[in-house]
Write a protein that holds these residues in place. Structure first.
Motif, short mmCIF file in Angstrom:
data_model
loop_
_atom_site.label_atom_id
_atom_site.label_comp_id
_atom_site.label_asym_id
_atom_site.label_seq_id
_atom_site.Cartn_x
_atom_site.Cartn_y
_atom_site.Cartn_z
N ARG A 80 -51.34 -31.67 -74.59
CA ARG A 80 -51.66 -31.91 -75.88
C ARG A 80 -52.93 -32.16 -75.93
O ARG A 80 -53.51 -31.83 -76.78
N ALA A 81 -53.44 -33.29 -75.40
CA ALA A 81 -54.75 -33.95 -75.50
C ALA A 81 -56.06 -33.11 -74.89
O ALA A 81 -56.98 -33.07 -75.47
N LYS A 82 -55.60 -32.43 -73.84
CA LYS A 82 -56.73 -31.90 -72.92
C LYS A 82 -56.83 -30.14 -73.39
O LYS A 82 -57.73 -29.54 -72.55
N GLY A 83 -55.64 -29.68 -73.30
CA GLY A 83 -55.62 -28.10 -73.21
C GLY A 83 -55.26 -28.04 -71.85
O GLY A 83 -55.18 -28.88 -71.00
N TYR A 84 -54.93 -26.60 -71.61
CA TYR A 84 -54.83 -26.05 -70.33
C TYR A 84 -56.05 -26.42 -69.46
O TYR A 84 -56.03 -27.00 -68.33
N GLU A 85 -57.16 -25.74 -69.81
CA GLU A 85 -58.22 -25.68 -68.84
C GLU A 85 -58.86 -27.30 -68.79
O GLU A 85 -59.24 -27.59 -67.76
N LYS B 23 -51.01 -26.01 -61.72
CA LYS B 23 -51.01 -26.55 -63.11
C LYS B 23 -50.46 -25.31 -64.06
O LYS B 23 -49.68 -25.77 -65.05
N GLN B 24 -50.30 -24.33 -63.80
CA GLN B 24 -49.79 -23.09 -64.64
C GLN B 24 -48.14 -23.39 -64.65
O GLN B 24 -47.66 -23.33 -65.54
N GLU B 25 -47.71 -23.91 -63.36
CA GLU B 25 -46.23 -24.03 -63.38
C GLU B 25 -45.83 -25.33 -64.42
O GLU B 25 -44.96 -25.25 -65.02
N GLN C 17 -59.11 -21.48 -74.84
CA GLN C 17 -60.00 -21.07 -73.39
C GLN C 17 -58.97 -20.12 -72.91
O GLN C 17 -58.57 -19.29 -73.34
N GLY C 18 -58.96 -20.55 -71.60
CA GLY C 18 -58.15 -19.38 -70.77
C GLY C 18 -56.69 -19.64 -70.76
O GLY C 18 -56.09 -18.71 -70.34
N GLY C 19 -55.98 -20.65 -71.67
CA GLY C 19 -54.77 -20.77 -71.52
C GLY C 19 -54.18 -19.37 -72.44
O GLY C 19 -52.93 -19.25 -72.45
N ILE C 20 -54.71 -19.30 -73.57
CA ILE C 20 -54.09 -18.16 -74.31
C ILE C 20 -53.59 -16.94 -73.52
O ILE C 20 -52.59 -16.29 -73.74
N GLU C 21 -54.35 -16.52 -72.40
CA GLU C 21 -54.03 -15.42 -71.53
C GLU C 21 -52.83 -15.90 -70.69
O GLU C 21 -51.86 -14.80 -70.52
N LEU C 22 -52.68 -16.96 -70.42
CA LEU C 22 -51.65 -17.35 -69.28
C LEU C 22 -50.45 -17.48 -70.14
O LEU C 22 -49.23 -17.42 -69.60
N PHE C 23 -50.35 -17.98 -71.61
CA PHE C 23 -49.13 -18.48 -72.20
C PHE C 23 -48.87 -17.60 -73.25
O PHE C 23 -48.18 -17.93 -74.09
N GLU C 24 -49.74 -16.31 -73.36
CA GLU C 24 -49.52 -15.70 -74.82
C GLU C 24 -48.14 -15.34 -75.17
O GLU C 24 -47.82 -15.39 -76.41
N LYS C 25 -47.45 -14.58 -74.22
CA LYS C 25 -46.04 -14.13 -74.42
C LYS C 25 -45.23 -15.56 -74.92
O LYS C 25 -44.34 -15.59 -76.05
N GLN C 26 -45.38 -16.74 -74.14
CA GLN C 26 -44.58 -17.80 -74.64
C GLN C 26 -44.80 -18.42 -75.87
O GLN C 26 -43.89 -18.79 -76.74
N ILE C 27 -46.29 -18.58 -76.20
CA ILE C 27 -46.60 -18.95 -77.40
C ILE C 27 -46.00 -17.85 -78.83
O ILE C 27 -45.63 -18.30 -79.81
N ASN C 28 -46.27 -16.65 -78.48
CA ASN C 28 -45.78 -15.75 -79.35
C ASN C 28 -44.37 -15.86 -79.62
O ASN C 28 -43.61 -15.76 -80.89
N LYS C 29 -43.58 -15.91 -78.67
CA LYS C 29 -42.02 -16.15 -78.83
C LYS C 29 -41.76 -17.30 -79.43
O LYS C 29 -40.83 -17.37 -80.47
N GLY C 30 -42.45 -18.33 -78.92
CA GLY C 30 -42.23 -19.81 -80.14
C GLY C 30 -42.42 -19.60 -81.53
O GLY C 30 -41.61 -20.08 -82.08
N MET C 31 -43.58 -19.17 -81.63
CA MET C 31 -43.95 -18.66 -83.09
C MET C 31 -42.97 -17.78 -83.88
O MET C 31 -42.39 -18.06 -84.95
N THR C 32 -42.61 -16.72 -83.16
CA THR C 32 -41.58 -15.90 -83.69
C THR C 32 -40.20 -16.59 -83.90
O THR C 32 -39.45 -16.30 -84.88
N ASP C 33 -39.90 -17.40 -83.02
CA ASP C 33 -38.59 -18.12 -83.28
C ASP C 33 -38.47 -19.13 -84.44
O ASP C 33 -37.59 -19.14 -85.15
#
Length: 187
Positions: free
Chosen positions: A20-25, A51-53, A111-127
């Protein structure tokens, strides 16, 4: 088998705090290790894919928490819709510590996190949109009005978290939650 010295929930809390504080990168293994109370080797033992896991585990943990606390509050037909909405807004306040915490979606979408977590973020927002649309319908809004209101809730919460941080004023987040309640209940 030797008992684990650090509980999984404590590890997830530590990882969440850093992401939350630093982001993925921006999250370093040193910071992740320190926040969890584990040495780097132990952290990799728990999360062999690195880190991705770790970020995936945080997203899954928060998704489960949101489902159990916010979405369940919104859908619990044991209570009238007004009470369900109020309960969910209280849980949202808890999730973001009254506006003190950054949204994990925002933190991991930089940064690069959106490419790694786009599906999860999209699903979360859709929910989120779906759950708030359903409470809108339960409050006698038309499906279209409920859908528009749900989108505005997501925008208001996300925007208020950024403005709250930027201005250092948590009352902005608190007022936003009050406005969401008002907007649903006074249509």
């Amino acid at each position: 088998m030797r008992p684990q010295k650090v509980l999984d929930i404590e590890i997830l809390k530590g990882l969440t705090k850093v992401f939350r504080a630093k982001g993925y990168e921006g999250a370093s293994l040193k910071e992740l290790s320190e926040a969890t109370g584990l040495k780097k080797a132990s952290l990799y033992h728990r999360f062999p894919n690195g880190k991705q896991e770790m970020a995936d585990a945080v997203l899954n943990h928060l998704d489960q928490w949101v489902n159990e606390n916010i979405f369940q509050s919104l859908s619990n037909t044991d209570f009238e819709p007004k009470i369900r909405l109020k309960n969910a807004l209280n849980e949202i306040s808890t999730l973001y510590d009254g506006g003190n915490e950054t949204c994990i979606f925002r933190a991991l979408s930089m940064q690069g996190g959106i490419e790694l977590f786009e599906k999860q973020i999209n699903k979360g927002m859709t929910d989120w949109l779906s759950a708030f649309k359903e409470i809108g319908i339960a409050l006698n809004l038309s499906p279209k009005e409920a859908e528009q209101k749900a989108l505005q809730v997501l925008i208001d919460i996300q925007g208020s978290l950024i403005v709250t941080k930027g201005l250092g004023d948590i009352s902005i987040f608190e007022k936003t939650l009050q406005n969401i309640e008002y907007n649903y209940l006074n249509e």
